[in-house]
Design a protein around this motif. Structure first.
Motif, PDB file in Angstrom:
ATOM      1  N   SER A 236      52.719   5.218 -91.688  1.00 38.13           N
ATOM      2  CA  SER A 236      54.052   4.638 -91.524  1.00 38.13           C
ATOM      3  C   SER A 236      54.306   3.646 -92.655  1.00 38.13           C
ATOM      4  CB  SER A 236      54.147   3.916 -90.175  1.00 38.13           C
ATOM      5  OG  SER A 236      55.325   3.131 -90.124  1.00 38.13           O
ATOM      6  N   PHE A 237      55.232   4.010 -93.542  1.00 42.56           N
ATOM      7  CA  PHE A 237      55.559   3.158 -94.680  1.00 42.56           C
ATOM      8  C   PHE A 237      55.985   1.771 -94.216  1.00 42.56           C
ATOM      9  CE2 PHE A 237      57.980   2.318 -98.711  1.00 42.56           C
ATOM     10  CZ  PHE A 237      56.896   2.469 -99.556  1.00 42.56           C
ATOM     11  N   ALA A 238      56.747   1.717 -93.128  1.00 41.35           N
ATOM     12  CA  ALA A 238      57.238   0.440 -92.593  1.00 41.35           C
ATOM     13  C   ALA A 238      56.097  -0.441 -92.113  1.00 41.35           C
ATOM     14  CB  ALA A 238      58.219   0.687 -91.448  1.00 41.35           C
ATOM     15  N   GLU A 239      55.017   0.144 -91.599  1.00 43.53           N
ATOM     16  CA  GLU A 239      53.860  -0.635 -91.169  1.00 43.53           C
ATOM     17  C   GLU A 239      52.950  -0.956 -92.343  1.00 43.53           C
ATOM     18  OE1 GLU A 239      51.641   0.602 -87.724  1.00 43.53           O
ATOM     19  OE2 GLU A 239      53.400   1.635 -86.935  1.00 43.53           O
ATOM     20  N   MET A 240      52.869  -0.048 -93.296  1.00 48.57           N
ATOM     21  CA  MET A 240      51.952  -0.227 -94.409  1.00 48.57           C
ATOM     22  C   MET A 240      52.416  -1.301 -95.398  1.00 48.57           C
ATOM     23  SD  MET A 240      50.651   2.447 -97.302  1.00 48.57           S
ATOM     24  CE  MET A 240      52.172   2.275 -98.216  1.00 48.57           C
ATOM     25  N   LEU A 241      53.717  -1.396 -95.644  1.00 50.87           N
ATOM     26  CA  LEU A 241      54.221  -2.325 -96.665  1.00 50.87           C
ATOM     27  C   LEU A 241      53.795  -3.777 -96.466  1.00 50.87           C
ATOM     28  CD1 LEU A 241      57.822  -1.137 -97.597  1.00 50.87           C
ATOM     29  CD2 LEU A 241      55.788  -1.176 -99.027  1.00 50.87           C
TER      30      LEU A 241
ATOM     31  N   LEU B 289      61.660  -6.536 -95.801  1.00 52.77           N
ATOM     32  CA  LEU B 289      62.591  -7.368 -95.030  1.00 52.77           C
ATOM     33  C   LEU B 289      64.010  -6.804 -95.038  1.00 52.77           C
ATOM     34  CD1 LEU B 289      61.394 -10.934 -96.020  1.00 52.77           C
ATOM     35  CD2 LEU B 289      61.483 -10.004 -93.701  1.00 52.77           C
ATOM     36  N   ILE B 290      64.414  -6.234 -96.162  1.00 53.65           N
ATOM     37  CA  ILE B 290      65.764  -5.673 -96.277  1.00 53.65           C
ATOM     38  C   ILE B 290      65.863  -4.315 -95.598  1.00 53.65           C
ATOM     39  CG2 ILE B 290      67.438  -4.745 -97.938  1.00 53.65           C
ATOM     40  CD1 ILE B 290      66.423  -7.020 -99.857  1.00 53.65           C
ATOM     41  N   LYS B 291      64.868  -3.464 -95.814  1.00 51.78           N
ATOM     42  CA  LYS B 291      64.942  -2.066 -95.369  1.00 51.78           C
ATOM     43  C   LYS B 291      64.480  -1.865 -93.920  1.00 51.78           C
ATOM     44  CE  LYS B 291      64.503   2.554 -96.405  1.00 51.78           C
ATOM     45  NZ  LYS B 291      65.637   3.313 -96.020  1.00 51.78           N
ATOM     46  N   TYR B 292      63.384  -2.484 -93.525  1.00 50.57           N
ATOM     47  CA  TYR B 292      62.771  -2.149 -92.239  1.00 50.57           C
ATOM     48  C   TYR B 292      62.880  -3.231 -91.174  1.00 50.57           C
ATOM     49  CZ  TYR B 292      60.743   1.693 -94.838  1.00 50.57           C
ATOM     50  OH  TYR B 292      60.576   2.802 -95.598  1.00 50.57           O
ATOM     51  N   PHE B 293      62.880  -4.490 -91.566  1.00 50.70           N
ATOM     52  CA  PHE B 293      62.882  -5.561 -90.574  1.00 50.70           C
ATOM     53  C   PHE B 293      64.131  -5.587 -89.696  1.00 50.70           C
ATOM     54  CE2 PHE B 293      63.562  -9.933 -89.133  1.00 50.70           C
ATOM     55  CZ  PHE B 293      62.431 -10.073 -88.343  1.00 50.70           C
ATOM     56  N   PRO B 294      65.332  -5.389 -90.244  1.00 50.81           N
ATOM     57  CA  PRO B 294      66.526  -5.430 -89.364  1.00 50.81           C
ATOM     58  C   PRO B 294      66.456  -4.427 -88.212  1.00 50.81           C
ATOM     59  CG  PRO B 294      67.197  -5.563 -91.650  1.00 50.81           C
ATOM     60  CD  PRO B 294      65.715  -5.251 -91.661  1.00 50.81           C
ATOM     61  N   LYS B 295      65.968  -3.235 -88.490  1.00 51.84           N
ATOM     62  CA  LYS B 295      65.856  -2.214 -87.432  1.00 51.84           C
ATOM     63  C   LYS B 295      64.823  -2.655 -86.392  1.00 51.84           C
ATOM     64  CE  LYS B 295      64.773   2.574 -86.541  1.00 51.84           C
ATOM     65  NZ  LYS B 295      64.144   3.786 -87.015  1.00 51.84           N
ATOM     66  N   MET B 296      63.696  -3.189 -86.848  1.00 50.31           N
ATOM     67  CA  MET B 296      62.682  -3.652 -85.911  1.00 50.31           C
ATOM     68  C   MET B 296      63.223  -4.794 -85.045  1.00 50.31           C
ATOM     69  SD  MET B 296      59.378  -3.622 -88.438  1.00 50.31           S
ATOM     70  CE  MET B 296      58.307  -4.416 -87.277  1.00 50.31           C
ATOM     71  N   TRP B 297      63.985  -5.677 -85.666  1.00 50.41           N
ATOM     72  CA  TRP B 297      64.573  -6.815 -84.952  1.00 50.41           C
ATOM     73  C   TRP B 297      65.520  -6.325 -83.865  1.00 50.41           C
ATOM     74  CZ3 TRP B 297      63.705 -11.926 -84.771  1.00 50.41           C
ATOM     75  CH2 TRP B 297      64.685 -12.734 -84.186  1.00 50.41           C
ATOM     76  N   ARG B 298      66.386  -5.370 -84.231  1.00 48.89           N
ATOM     77  CA  ARG B 298      67.356  -4.840 -83.268  1.00 48.89           C
ATOM     78  C   ARG B 298      66.654  -4.126 -82.103  1.00 48.89           C
ATOM     79  NH1 ARG B 298      70.058  -3.507 -88.048  1.00 48.89           N
ATOM     80  NH2 ARG B 298      69.270  -1.380 -87.956  1.00 48.89           N
ATOM     81  N   GLU B 299      65.584  -3.413 -82.404  1.00 47.13           N
ATOM     82  CA  GLU B 299      64.881  -2.660 -81.362  1.00 47.13           C
ATOM     83  C   GLU B 299      64.101  -3.571 -80.415  1.00 47.13           C
ATOM     84  OE1 GLU B 299      62.538   0.204 -83.465  1.00 47.13           O
ATOM     85  OE2 GLU B 299      64.278   1.475 -83.895  1.00 47.13           O
ATOM     86  N   SER B 300      63.771  -4.752 -80.880  1.00 48.84           N
ATOM     87  CA  SER B 300      63.020  -5.650 -79.995  1.00 48.84           C
ATOM     88  C   SER B 300      64.004  -6.537 -79.249  1.00 48.84           C
ATOM     89  CB  SER B 300      62.037  -6.499 -80.780  1.00 48.84           C
ATOM     90  OG  SER B 300      62.691  -7.411 -81.609  1.00 48.84           O
TER      91      SER B 300
END
Length: 112
Positions: free
Chosen positions: A52-57, A101-112
């Motif tokens: 998972s690129f989002a976890e690996m970064l 932070l720009i690409k993956y964090f907003p989606k993670m924030w919304r899902e939590s």
């Protein structure tokens, strides 16, 4: 898999803290000896999150940070004149975490 990864993450933290504490306390031998296990575990975590690129970064950014931090520590311990080299992994890590932070964090924030 997640549970197994957490073991590596939890083990990695004390290694990193010991390495940095040795730096602060000027324990040169132990500080330098802690570079390999600390970096090794950080790259194991990167490898285990490669699916998972989002976890690996963020894990790769941490590995780059520890690399830069280790170069800086060795330069201070042994006056090698190589401190400027640490700017490369520091900047690369900042770029990776900025992208994350720009690409993956907003989606993670919304899902939590």
């Amino acid at each position: 898999m997640k549970k197994h990864l957490r073991v590596f993450e939890h083990l990695h933290i004390p290694f990193w803290l010991v390495k940095d504490s040795c730096w602060a306390l000027q324990f040169k031998t132990l500080g330098v000896c802690m570079i390999l296990p600390t970096l090794g575990l950080s790259f194991v975590i990167v490898y285990k999150t490669r699916h998972s690129f989002a976890e690996m970064l963020p894990n790769l950014a941490i590995s780059l940070w520890i690399t830069a931090n280790s170069i800086w520590m060795c330069d201070e311990f042994f006056e090698l004149g190589i401190k400027q080299i640490c700017y490369i992994p520091f900047i690369a890590g900042l770029c990776l975490i900025g992208f994350w932070l720009i690409k993956y964090f907003p989606k993670m924030w919304r899902e939590s």
